[in-house]
Design an enzyme around this catalytic site. Structure first.
Site, short mmCIF file in Angstrom:
data_model
loop_
_atom_site.label_atom_id
_atom_site.label_comp_id
_atom_site.label_asym_id
_atom_site.label_seq_id
_atom_site.Cartn_x
_atom_site.Cartn_y
_atom_site.Cartn_z
N GLY A 1 5.49 -13.56 17.59
CA GLY A 1 6.95 -13.65 17.57
C GLY A 1 7.56 -14.60 16.56
N GLU B 1 -0.90 -14.17 18.93
CA GLU B 1 -0.83 -12.77 18.47
C GLU B 1 0.26 -12.57 17.43
OE1 GLU B 1 0.26 -10.93 22.16
OE2 GLU B 1 -1.75 -10.98 22.98
N PRO B 2 0.17 -13.25 16.29
CA PRO B 2 1.20 -13.04 15.28
C PRO B 2 1.04 -11.70 14.58
CG PRO B 2 -0.47 -14.52 14.44
CD PRO B 2 -0.87 -14.19 15.85
N GLY B 3 2.12 -11.01 14.34
CA GLY B 3 2.10 -9.77 13.58
C GLY B 3 2.97 -9.91 12.35
N ARG C 1 13.86 -0.15 9.57
CA ARG C 1 14.39 -1.41 10.12
C ARG C 1 15.89 -1.59 9.92
NH1 ARG C 1 13.19 -5.89 8.83
NH2 ARG C 1 13.21 -6.76 10.90
N TYR D 1 17.49 -1.89 13.51
CA TYR D 1 17.76 -3.26 13.94
C TYR D 1 18.86 -3.92 13.11
CZ TYR D 1 12.83 -2.66 15.43
OH TYR D 1 11.63 -2.20 15.94
N CYS E 1 19.83 13.17 5.74
CA CYS E 1 21.15 13.63 6.18
C CYS E 1 21.64 12.90 7.41
CB CYS E 1 21.08 15.13 6.46
SG CYS E 1 20.39 16.02 5.09
N TYR F 1 6.25 -3.71 10.37
CA TYR F 1 7.16 -2.74 10.99
C TYR F 1 7.83 -1.87 9.92
CZ TYR F 1 6.09 -6.00 14.68
OH TYR F 1 5.39 -6.81 15.56
C1 LIG Z 1 4.89 -7.10 19.05
C2 LIG Z 1 3.99 -8.03 19.79
C3 LIG Z 1 3.40 -9.10 19.11
C4 LIG Z 1 3.70 -9.44 17.68
O1 LIG Z 1 5.00 -9.85 17.47
P1 LIG Z 1 5.43 -10.39 16.01
O2 LIG Z 1 6.86 -10.69 16.15
O3 LIG Z 1 5.15 -9.30 15.05
O4 LIG Z 1 4.62 -11.60 15.74
C5 LIG Z 1 2.51 -9.89 19.81
N1 LIG Z 1 2.21 -9.64 21.11
C6 LIG Z 1 2.76 -8.61 21.78
C7 LIG Z 1 2.39 -8.40 23.21
C8 LIG Z 1 3.67 -7.78 21.15
O5 LIG Z 1 4.23 -6.78 21.82
#
Ligand SMILES: *Cc1c(COP(=O)(O)O)cnc(C)c1O
Length: 421
Positions: free
Chosen positions: A239, A275-277, A314, A318, A346, A375
């Site tokens: 997050g 869990e960084p994405g 996005r 968002y 369209c 994303y």
């Molecule tokens: C989406 C998600 C993440 C990653 O969030 P980021 O904002 O991309 O870091 C981590 N854990 C869970 C459970 C998620 O759903």
């Protein structure tokens, strides 16, 4: 920080001119930087140094197997949210003991897949899910390691569609009910509760919501231990936000985040998972597109690109901002003008930016959407029967197509015609 800079007047991805990739693969396309992916993973890994930890990349942000391999070879674990993602992680060579299974609606088939292929833990989100997982594990003669995702009821102060830690959200179980839920886990024969999980949302630009959530997790750890549960692992979710605009926005750094984790949870002696994405992949990718037409409308000019909302959703979904820059560096002090930057789909929602100040552009010019690595490609679709756009990975002077653009035939031949037609 990323590795997309102007050199000799041309935007480069590491040491490769973006225009050279465009000439080779055609537009639009995504391009990712290996050095940026690696740098961002290492920032997190180092931020947690000294604590027993595993950084599990949330692969829903960008799940190309080549990206996963890039991170896996540095020791990354993976956070998966579907059976398909689990299979991608396996295809990238990630061992089961480094794969965490998250998500609010896991099916029996997905549970079976992970229990037979190997899994570090399931982050479970409800009592019905626990009962099903226990039954599936018993059928297979195994015990499923779990954490329970708790919902701490904190306001992540982010976009409503990506806030997940308020009591009205569908995620996790209310923290106030945690004790009875852990009791249920202890009573179910196929489960072993080994830790606690929390994830409050995405694109957080302040540390305070994390602090509030992690303080609640610390308290809960002590309560559950007093109840006799062996809580030894804390999954803190992802997050942390990224700067989408250069300059004024300054989300907290991974080092500051790491210090907060140490301060709020370090005394508990637990193994830490994060869990960084977005922060790993977001600024590691561009979407590159060509201007098809410059169209003059009533009091405004439109840049019509060959990229569209189906390629990068996005902004439509968002209201997200992406910096959009010309691939050829504008001269210092070049005159700017406002454009509405749109795609060919369209729908009026197919608008990337309104009244965006840009140097004057013409048909045939290339533009790059910055911060499009997370994303982006993963949320793309073939709406309007537009082929999924290629993904390219750069590594120093090298680049490779890591997902090719399908041909029209490949797209169309996936449809099958019933015998009565
Ligand atoms: C989406 C998600 C993440 C990653 O969030 P980021 O904002 O991309 O870091 C981590 N854990 C869970 C459970 C998620 O759903």
């Amino acid at each position: 920080m990323d590795h997309f800079l102007y050199k000799d007047g041309v935007l480069h991805a590491e040491d490769v001119p973006v225009a050279e990739i465009a000439a080779a693969v055609g537009t639009p396309f995504y391009v990712y930087s290996t050095a940026t992916l690696e740098r961002h993973f290492r920032l997190f890994d180092e931020a947690l140094a000294g604590m027993d930890h595993l950084v599990c990349y949330a692969m829903k942000a960008a799940s190309n197997v080549a990206i996963l391999k890039t991170l896996a070879r540095l020791g990354a674990g993976m956070d998966v949210v579907s059976g398909g993602e689990y299979m991608r992680a396996k295809a990238a060579g990630v061992p089961g003991e480094r794969i965490v299974f998250s998500g609010v609606g896991k099916t029996r088939d997905e549970m079976r897949l992970a229990l037979t292929g190997g899994i570090r833990q399931f982050n479970v989100e409800s009592e019905p899910e626990m009962e099903v997982l226990s039954a599936v594990a018993v059928e297979l003669g195994v015990v499923a390691p779990i954490t329970v995702r708790v919902n701490p009821d904190v306001d992540a102060k982010t976009h409503a569609k990506i806030a997940t830690g308020k009591s009205e959200n569908k995620f996790g179980i209310p923290i106030a009910r945690a004790r009875e839920v852990y009791q249920l886990a202890a009573d179910l024969p196929g489960l072993e509760a080994i830790g606690i999980d929390v994830h409050i949302g995405s694109q957080l630009t302040e540390l305070e919501p994390f602090r509030l959530a992690y303080q609640k997790v610390a308290e809960l750890t002590e309560t559950l231990r007093a109840d006799g549960h062996d809580i030894r692992r804390l999954d803190l979710g992802g997050g942390l936000g990224i700067p989408y605009t250069r300059g004024n926005e300054a989300p907290p750094l991974p080092t500051e985040y790491g210090a907060l984790v140490r301060e709020t949870l370090g005394h508990l002696g637990c193994e830490i998972e994060i869990e960084p994405g977005r922060l790993i992949a977001g600024n590691a990718g561009l979407m590159v597109s060509e201007v098809i037409y410059v169209k003059s409308g009533e009091g405004r000019d439109f840049l019509i690109l060959d990229g569209a909302m189906n390629d990068l959703i996005r902004p439509a979904m968002y209201d997200a901002w992406h910096d959009i820059v010309p691939v050829i560096e504008p001269e210092a002090g070049a005159e700017q003008q406002p454009y509405d930057i749109v795609g060919p789909v369209c729908e009026s929602g197919d608008t990337f930016a309104k009244q965006r100040m840009m140097p004057r552009l013409s048909a045939g010019d290339l533009v790059a959407f910055r911060s499009a690595g997370a994303y982006g490609a993963v949320m793309s679709s073939e709406y309007n029967t537009r082929p999924l756009i290629p993904e390219v990975l750069v590594n120093g002077h090298d680049f490779a197509v890591i997902r090719a653009r399908p041909t029209f035939d490949e797209m169309i031949n996936r449809d099958t015609i019933p015998e009565w037609l």
